[in-house]
Design a protein around this motif. Structure first.
Motif, PDB file in Angstrom:
ATOM      1  N   THR A 110       0.836  -1.194   0.000  1.00  0.00           N
ATOM      2  CA  THR A 110       0.000   0.000   0.000  1.00  0.00           C
ATOM      3  C   THR A 110       0.873   1.246   0.000  1.00  0.00           C
ATOM      4  O   THR A 110       2.092   1.178   0.161  1.00  0.00           O
ATOM      5  CB  THR A 110      -0.962   0.004   1.205  1.00  0.00           C
ATOM      6  OG1 THR A 110      -1.966   1.001   1.013  1.00  0.00           O
ATOM      7  CG2 THR A 110      -0.234   0.281   2.518  1.00  0.00           C
ATOM      8  N   GLY A 111       0.230   2.383  -0.182  1.00  0.00           N
ATOM      9  CA  GLY A 111       0.902   3.674  -0.169  1.00  0.00           C
ATOM     10  C   GLY A 111      -0.153   4.744  -0.072  1.00  0.00           C
ATOM     11  O   GLY A 111      -1.272   4.480   0.382  1.00  0.00           O
ATOM     12  N   SER A 112       0.159   5.936  -0.502  1.00  0.00           N
ATOM     13  CA  SER A 112      -0.845   7.002  -0.456  1.00  0.00           C
ATOM     14  C   SER A 112      -0.478   8.107  -1.425  1.00  0.00           C
ATOM     15  O   SER A 112       0.656   8.189  -1.909  1.00  0.00           O
ATOM     16  CB  SER A 112      -0.980   7.565   0.960  1.00  0.00           C
ATOM     17  OG  SER A 112       0.203   8.255   1.337  1.00  0.00           O
ATOM     18  N   ASN A 118      -0.595  14.765   6.636  1.00  0.00           N
ATOM     19  CA  ASN A 118      -1.622  15.678   6.133  1.00  0.00           C
ATOM     20  C   ASN A 118      -2.984  15.268   6.698  1.00  0.00           C
ATOM     21  O   ASN A 118      -3.377  14.107   6.578  1.00  0.00           O
ATOM     22  CB  ASN A 118      -1.656  15.654   4.607  1.00  0.00           C
ATOM     23  CG  ASN A 118      -2.481  16.778   4.012  1.00  0.00           C
ATOM     24  OD1 ASN A 118      -3.634  16.968   4.374  1.00  0.00           O
ATOM     25  ND2 ASN A 118      -1.883  17.529   3.093  1.00  0.00           N
ATOM     26  N   PRO A 119      -3.726  16.198   7.298  1.00  0.00           N
ATOM     27  CA  PRO A 119      -4.991  15.819   7.942  1.00  0.00           C
ATOM     28  C   PRO A 119      -6.067  15.304   6.999  1.00  0.00           C
ATOM     29  O   PRO A 119      -7.018  14.652   7.444  1.00  0.00           O
ATOM     30  CB  PRO A 119      -5.440  17.115   8.630  1.00  0.00           C
ATOM     31  CG  PRO A 119      -4.723  18.210   7.907  1.00  0.00           C
ATOM     32  CD  PRO A 119      -3.407  17.621   7.495  1.00  0.00           C
ATOM     33  N   VAL A 120      -5.955  15.573   5.696  1.00  0.00           N
ATOM     34  CA  VAL A 120      -6.961  15.069   4.754  1.00  0.00           C
ATOM     35  C   VAL A 120      -6.402  13.946   3.866  1.00  0.00           C
ATOM     36  O   VAL A 120      -6.966  13.624   2.828  1.00  0.00           O
ATOM     37  CB  VAL A 120      -7.528  16.206   3.869  1.00  0.00           C
ATOM     38  CG1 VAL A 120      -8.278  17.208   4.709  1.00  0.00           C
ATOM     39  CG2 VAL A 120      -6.427  16.886   3.055  1.00  0.00           C
ATOM     40  N   ALA A 121      -5.310  13.343   4.296  1.00  0.00           N
ATOM     41  CA  ALA A 121      -4.642  12.320   3.488  1.00  0.00           C
ATOM     42  C   ALA A 121      -5.443  11.026   3.407  1.00  0.00           C
ATOM     43  O   ALA A 121      -6.293  10.726   4.240  1.00  0.00           O
ATOM     44  CB  ALA A 121      -3.259  12.029   4.053  1.00  0.00           C
ATOM     45  N   ASP A 122      -5.129  10.247   2.387  1.00  0.00           N
ATOM     46  CA  ASP A 122      -5.675   8.905   2.206  1.00  0.00           C
ATOM     47  C   ASP A 122      -4.834   7.846   2.909  1.00  0.00           C
ATOM     48  O   ASP A 122      -5.172   6.664   2.885  1.00  0.00           O
ATOM     49  CB  ASP A 122      -5.778   8.578   0.712  1.00  0.00           C
ATOM     50  CG  ASP A 122      -4.442   8.753  -0.018  1.00  0.00           C
ATOM     51  OD1 ASP A 122      -3.592   9.537   0.451  1.00  0.00           O
ATOM     52  OD2 ASP A 122      -4.256   8.127  -1.077  1.00  0.00           O
ATOM     53  N   PHE A 145      -5.662  -0.066  -1.848  1.00  0.00           N
ATOM     54  CA  PHE A 145      -5.670   1.363  -2.164  1.00  0.00           C
ATOM     55  C   PHE A 145      -7.108   1.831  -2.362  1.00  0.00           C
ATOM     56  O   PHE A 145      -7.893   1.175  -3.054  1.00  0.00           O
ATOM     57  CB  PHE A 145      -4.864   1.637  -3.451  1.00  0.00           C
ATOM     58  CG  PHE A 145      -4.043   2.891  -3.387  1.00  0.00           C
ATOM     59  CD1 PHE A 145      -2.736   2.870  -2.924  1.00  0.00           C
ATOM     60  CD2 PHE A 145      -4.578   4.116  -3.764  1.00  0.00           C
ATOM     61  CE1 PHE A 145      -1.974   4.022  -2.850  1.00  0.00           C
ATOM     62  CE2 PHE A 145      -3.833   5.270  -3.697  1.00  0.00           C
ATOM     63  CZ  PHE A 145      -2.521   5.228  -3.246  1.00  0.00           C
ATOM     64  N   ASN A 146      -7.441   2.954  -1.767  1.00  0.00           N
ATOM     65  CA  ASN A 146      -8.745   3.590  -1.934  1.00  0.00           C
ATOM     66  C   ASN A 146      -9.901   2.627  -1.661  1.00  0.00           C
ATOM     67  O   ASN A 146     -10.834   2.525  -2.431  1.00  0.00           O
ATOM     68  CB  ASN A 146      -8.880   4.205  -3.329  1.00  0.00           C
ATOM     69  CG  ASN A 146     -10.020   5.205  -3.403  1.00  0.00           C
ATOM     70  OD1 ASN A 146     -10.200   6.009  -2.503  1.00  0.00           O
ATOM     71  ND2 ASN A 146     -10.787   5.163  -4.478  1.00  0.00           N
ATOM     72  N   ARG A 147      -9.797   1.914  -0.536  1.00  0.00           N
ATOM     73  CA  ARG A 147     -10.850   1.019  -0.055  1.00  0.00           C
ATOM     74  C   ARG A 147     -11.153  -0.143  -0.995  1.00  0.00           C
ATOM     75  O   ARG A 147     -12.279  -0.618  -1.090  1.00  0.00           O
ATOM     76  CB  ARG A 147     -12.119   1.816   0.274  1.00  0.00           C
ATOM     77  CG  ARG A 147     -11.842   2.899   1.297  1.00  0.00           C
ATOM     78  CD  ARG A 147     -13.083   3.488   1.894  1.00  0.00           C
ATOM     79  NE  ARG A 147     -12.703   4.471   2.922  1.00  0.00           N
ATOM     80  CZ  ARG A 147     -13.549   5.029   3.774  1.00  0.00           C
ATOM     81  NH1 ARG A 147     -14.830   4.699   3.738  1.00  0.00           N
ATOM     82  NH2 ARG A 147     -13.136   5.903   4.654  1.00  0.00           N
ATOM     83  N   LYS A 148     -10.136  -0.579  -1.687  1.00  0.00           N
ATOM     84  CA  LYS A 148     -10.271  -1.802  -2.476  1.00  0.00           C
ATOM     85  C   LYS A 148      -8.955  -2.562  -2.443  1.00  0.00           C
ATOM     86  O   LYS A 148      -7.886  -1.991  -2.207  1.00  0.00           O
ATOM     87  CB  LYS A 148     -10.700  -1.499  -3.915  1.00  0.00           C
ATOM     88  CG  LYS A 148      -9.762  -0.613  -4.692  1.00  0.00           C
ATOM     89  CD  LYS A 148     -10.409  -0.182  -6.001  1.00  0.00           C
ATOM     90  CE  LYS A 148      -9.517   0.824  -6.743  1.00  0.00           C
ATOM     91  NZ  LYS A 148     -10.209   1.369  -7.919  1.00  0.00           N
ATOM     92  N   VAL A 149      -9.048  -3.855  -2.663  1.00  0.00           N
ATOM     93  CA  VAL A 149      -7.872  -4.721  -2.697  1.00  0.00           C
ATOM     94  C   VAL A 149      -7.782  -5.339  -4.084  1.00  0.00           C
ATOM     95  O   VAL A 149      -8.766  -5.856  -4.610  1.00  0.00           O
ATOM     96  CB  VAL A 149      -7.959  -5.824  -1.619  1.00  0.00           C
ATOM     97  CG1 VAL A 149      -6.744  -6.752  -1.702  1.00  0.00           C
ATOM     98  CG2 VAL A 149      -8.067  -5.207  -0.228  1.00  0.00           C
ATOM     99  N   SER A 162      -5.438  11.628  -8.272  1.00  0.00           N
ATOM    100  CA  SER A 162      -6.625  11.172  -7.547  1.00  0.00           C
ATOM    101  C   SER A 162      -6.280  10.152  -6.471  1.00  0.00           C
ATOM    102  O   SER A 162      -5.315   9.387  -6.596  1.00  0.00           O
ATOM    103  CB  SER A 162      -7.616  10.535  -8.541  1.00  0.00           C
ATOM    104  OG  SER A 162      -8.654   9.874  -7.863  1.00  0.00           O
ATOM    105  N   PHE A 163      -7.081  10.132  -5.398  1.00  0.00           N
ATOM    106  CA  PHE A 163      -6.938   9.086  -4.397  1.00  0.00           C
ATOM    107  C   PHE A 163      -7.239   7.713  -5.000  1.00  0.00           C
ATOM    108  O   PHE A 163      -6.736   6.701  -4.521  1.00  0.00           O
ATOM    109  CB  PHE A 163      -7.879   9.338  -3.219  1.00  0.00           C
ATOM    110  CG  PHE A 163      -7.417  10.443  -2.291  1.00  0.00           C
ATOM    111  CD1 PHE A 163      -6.122  10.933  -2.333  1.00  0.00           C
ATOM    112  CD2 PHE A 163      -8.288  10.984  -1.367  1.00  0.00           C
ATOM    113  CE1 PHE A 163      -5.696  11.941  -1.481  1.00  0.00           C
ATOM    114  CE2 PHE A 163      -7.879  11.994  -0.494  1.00  0.00           C
ATOM    115  CZ  PHE A 163      -6.575  12.480  -0.560  1.00  0.00           C
ATOM    116  N   ASP A 164      -8.057   7.676  -6.038  1.00  0.00           N
ATOM    117  CA  ASP A 164      -8.384   6.421  -6.720  1.00  0.00           C
ATOM    118  C   ASP A 164      -7.334   6.150  -7.793  1.00  0.00           C
ATOM    119  O   ASP A 164      -7.618   6.075  -8.986  1.00  0.00           O
ATOM    120  CB  ASP A 164      -9.783   6.513  -7.340  1.00  0.00           C
ATOM    121  CG  ASP A 164     -10.313   5.149  -7.773  1.00  0.00           C
ATOM    122  OD1 ASP A 164      -9.782   4.126  -7.293  1.00  0.00           O
ATOM    123  OD2 ASP A 164     -11.253   5.126  -8.583  1.00  0.00           O
TER     124      ASP A 164
END
Length: 332
Positions: A110-112, A118-122, A145-149, A162-164
């Motif tokens: 995983t990563g981001s 950052n308070p709004v980070a993923d 990543f982004n609530r999926k595997v 994008s976060f996605d």
């Protein structure tokens, strides 16, 4: 009984801090310990730094060492999470899928897109997903990543901001997170086909090129002159390459006859190659080019590097490449 999870940090944006020349990985795993424990739930986590680099600075020798580390630790933990920069994450998850084939625990990369500071980070949500997938007792190499595997050898970075950022290419997601919790599609998880044995060799004599109108056959000749043993080509459409004005396929014929392994994929993100449709594809197959089919570019390239690290026998290379090793390609 709580699951015991090892978290290995390699750097990337998730651990980034702002410096004079821009964002660089600067937080150690211990700097992130409080946040990681917040999202670990009832799992028992241990943390360790492997390296701390922008993932643009990850190289094949790092894959080799990381695979060795994971192999050495696999019997001491119920699952392993690897924190990694996003830029080369899909290459790492693909190569680990081959090097760690048939591993008996979940390994989740995983990563981001934003630093954990950052308070709004993923970052924390991605870590939460990765930790709980690592505790699932479902063995394999995955990307969270982004609530999926995503299956590790099917992941590809498709968005830069994008976060996605990642998608599963030509394959269903392994799991998704919603208001119903984490739903794992067990039917999508490849079955283990044998015992685990670390196979972390690779060849650094592999090159990748992308077709474009006007590309000259001298590209192929120069690659061969530099001693490369393998070539992955992102061709047009379902596998098209020129054979008229600049006889690219003719140049490939020569290097294949001299022992180079050539794999033909596609620039298209989805649906893969089908080289038995057009004349250009049939010409390429006739000279002995291999077909990437519906593999991602990351999987097609790393699979070639991995196979050439194990054998130089042309027949063995062809056999290995045509077999679905870790879920990277669909059945014909």
């Amino acid at each position: 009984m709580s699951r015991k999870i090892l978290i290995i940090n390699t750097g990337g944006t998730l651990s980034a801090v702002m410096k004079k020349n821009g964002l660089i990985p600067g937080l150690s795993i211990h700097d992130m310990q409080k946040e990681l424990k917040m999202v670990s739930g009832d799992t028992d986590i241990e943390i360790e730094d492997f390296c701390s680099v922008d993932s643009a600075n990850i190289f094949p020798e790092d894959w080799c060492a990381l695979a060795q580390k994971i192999s050495d630790c696999r019997n001491d933990y119920d699952g392993i999470v690897v924190i990694h920069g996003t830029d080369t994450l899909a290459y790492t998850s693909s190569m680990l899928s081959f090097m760690l084939r048939n591993i008996n625990i979940p390994v989740v990369i995983t990563g981001s897109q934003l630093s954990i500071t950052n308070p709004v980070a993923d970052a924390m949500e991605n870590c939460r997903c990765a930790i709980h997938m690592a505790a699932s007792q479902i063995p394999g190499i995955f990307v969270a990543f982004n609530r999926k595997v995503i299956l590790g050898c099917r992941a590809s970075k498709v968005r830069s901001l994008s976060f996605d950022a990642f998608e599963s290419i030509n394959y269903p997601n392994i799991a998704t997170i919603s208001s119903l919790g984490m739903k794992i599609e067990t039917a999508a998880v490849p079955e283990r086909t044998g015992i685990f044995k670390l196979a972390n060799t690779y060849s650094d004599k592999v090159c990748m090129i992308k077709m474009f109108p006007g590309i000259h056959r001298s590209f192929i000749e120069s690659i061969a002159e530099q001693g490369y043993k393998g070539l992955y080509i992102e061709a047009y459409g379902i596998g098209g390459m020129p054979f008229l004005k600049h006889d690219f396929i003719g140049a490939l014929d020569k290097v294949i006859q001299n022992g180079m392994t050539v794999v033909v994929g596609t620039q298209c993100r989805y649906e893969g190659t089908k080289m038995d449709v057009y004349e250009t594809g049939k010409r390429a197959m006739a000279i002995g080019a291999l077909e990437a089919r519906d593999m991602t570019g990351e999987a097609a390239l790393t699979k070639l590097m991995w196979i050439l690290g194990m054998t130089e026998d042309i027949k063995e290379i062809r056999d290995f490449y045509s077999i679905n090793m870790a879920g990277e390609m669909s059945k014909i």
